[in-house]
Design a protein around this motif. Structure first.
Motif, short mmCIF file in Angstrom:
data_model
loop_
_atom_site.label_atom_id
_atom_site.label_comp_id
_atom_site.label_asym_id
_atom_site.label_seq_id
_atom_site.Cartn_x
_atom_site.Cartn_y
_atom_site.Cartn_z
N HIS A 89 11.63 3.84 2.30
CA HIS A 89 12.12 3.67 0.94
C HIS A 89 12.47 2.21 0.71
O HIS A 89 13.37 1.68 1.37
N VAL A 90 11.77 1.57 -0.20
CA VAL A 90 11.98 0.14 -0.47
C VAL A 90 13.27 -0.05 -1.25
O VAL A 90 13.53 0.67 -2.21
N PHE A 127 12.65 3.82 8.91
CA PHE A 127 11.78 4.88 8.39
C PHE A 127 12.51 6.22 8.43
O PHE A 127 13.39 6.44 9.27
N VAL A 128 12.13 7.09 7.50
CA VAL A 128 12.73 8.42 7.44
C VAL A 128 11.62 9.46 7.45
O VAL A 128 10.43 9.13 7.38
N HIS A 181 4.88 -4.25 3.53
CA HIS A 181 3.56 -4.00 2.96
C HIS A 181 3.41 -2.56 2.46
O HIS A 181 2.29 -2.11 2.20
N LEU A 182 4.54 -1.86 2.31
CA LEU A 182 4.52 -0.50 1.80
C LEU A 182 5.18 -0.42 0.43
O LEU A 182 6.22 -1.05 0.20
N GLU A 183 4.59 0.36 -0.45
CA GLU A 183 5.24 0.70 -1.70
C GLU A 183 6.42 1.63 -1.41
O GLU A 183 6.55 2.17 -0.31
N ASP A 184 7.29 1.83 -2.39
CA ASP A 184 8.42 2.73 -2.20
C ASP A 184 7.92 4.12 -1.81
O ASP A 184 6.99 4.65 -2.41
N PHE A 198 0.84 -1.19 0.00
CA PHE A 198 0.00 0.00 0.00
C PHE A 198 0.88 1.25 0.00
O PHE A 198 2.02 1.22 0.45
N HIS A 199 0.33 2.33 -0.52
CA HIS A 199 1.06 3.60 -0.46
C HIS A 199 1.02 4.21 0.94
O HIS A 199 1.92 4.97 1.31
#
Length: 283
Positions: free
Chosen positions: A282-283, A261-262, A233-236, A182-183
């Motif tokens: 950031h993936v 995380f940033v 489960h996160l998009e870039d 997900f975004h």
């Protein structure tokens, strides 16, 4: 036969006497509205009109339950949130105005993405995800919760407020969301410590402990799981937004930083208390 005005006065006095509410007149008004089908304005305009016995009995029962610290939202089956009226039951947390900041912040992020996909994790009544779906046409919303009863309430709200079914997944955090990305992930998870829970008002204890108690001595067991698993489960450049207690804000920010995380930030709620924390991955 008593009149609407007399019923309102007696209900207000009964609730005030039990010290279960700081707004006894408002509480009595809402219960009388629920019993009569009138709006609050109509109650005052029709205050001289007598009530039939069935309505009096219904209202009296609701007032007694309110005097026993049962939340108004459970008694009426409704709660307003972000400009809409949501169905609620004792299976879900009562939506609170302070959580509206989660919706506002989430909406502010959506323009970053083309065809955004968002997950409302630990959705409860669905108030966060459904509000976003209603406010931002074109967003793809998924709701998830560990409670099947909560899922049914969220489904009812989706159909009532959106006129359609959004995707709803029965899941213990991400257990049923393998390979889904997900975004944005928004979550208002359980985060109270046992000690904080014991100190809450009786009407808070009427809400489901499953949705309140976060686990571990600091209340962060579930939030730790979410922070650890969310990057899968996160998009870039996807964003995780978490509601927590102001006493946990700094610790949650550190958990996000430790996980990679940033752009970690936080925001106050309506009472100017730190309420939500977020970061991008950031993936």
């Amino acid at each position: 036969m008593i009149t609407i005005g007399e019923a309102l006065d007696s209900g207000t006095r009964a609730i005030h006497a039990q010290r279960v509410s700081q707004t006894p007149l408002l509480d009595a008004s809402l219960l009388l509205c629920s019993s009569t089908g009138f709006t609050r304005e109509q109650l005052y305009a029709k205050s001289h009109i007598p009530l039939d016995q069935q309505t009096v009995d219904t209202y009296t029962s609701l007032v007694k339950r309110r005097c026993a610290a049962e939340p108004i939202a459970y008694l009426t089956g409704r709660r307003d949130f972000y400009g809409r009226t949501f169905t609620v039951s004792p299976a879900v947390l009562v939506p609170r105005p302070d959580t509206e900041v989660m919706v506002e912040q989430s909406l502010a992020f959506l323009d970053r993405y083309e065809h955004p996909k968002v997950l409302d994790l630990c959705t409860g009544s669905g108030c966060i995800g459904i509000s976003i779906a209603a406010e931002y046409p074109g967003v793809e919303v998924c709701l998830s919760d560990i409670s099947l009863d909560a899922i049914e309430i969220a489904r009812t709200n989706s159909r009532t407020l959106l006129g359609r079914d959004v995707e709803i997944v029965h899941s213990d955090v991400f257990s049923s969301l393998q390979d889904r990305r997900f975004h944005m992930i928004m979550t208002n998870p359980p985060y109270l410590t046992q000690a904080w829970y014991e100190d809450t008002e009786a009407q808070v204890k009427a809400e489901p402990p499953l949705a309140l108690l976060g686990g571990d001595e600091d209340g962060l067991h579930i939030i730790r799981k979410i922070v650890q698993q969310a990057p899968d489960h996160l998009e870039d450049r996807g964003i995780l937004i978490i509601e927590c207690d102001y006493r946990q804000n700094g610790q949650v920010a550190r958990l996000l930083e430790q996980r990679g995380f940033v752009d970690i930030e936080s925001r106050n709620d309506l009472a100017q208390v730190r309420r939500i924390v977020w970061g991008a991955f950031h993936v």
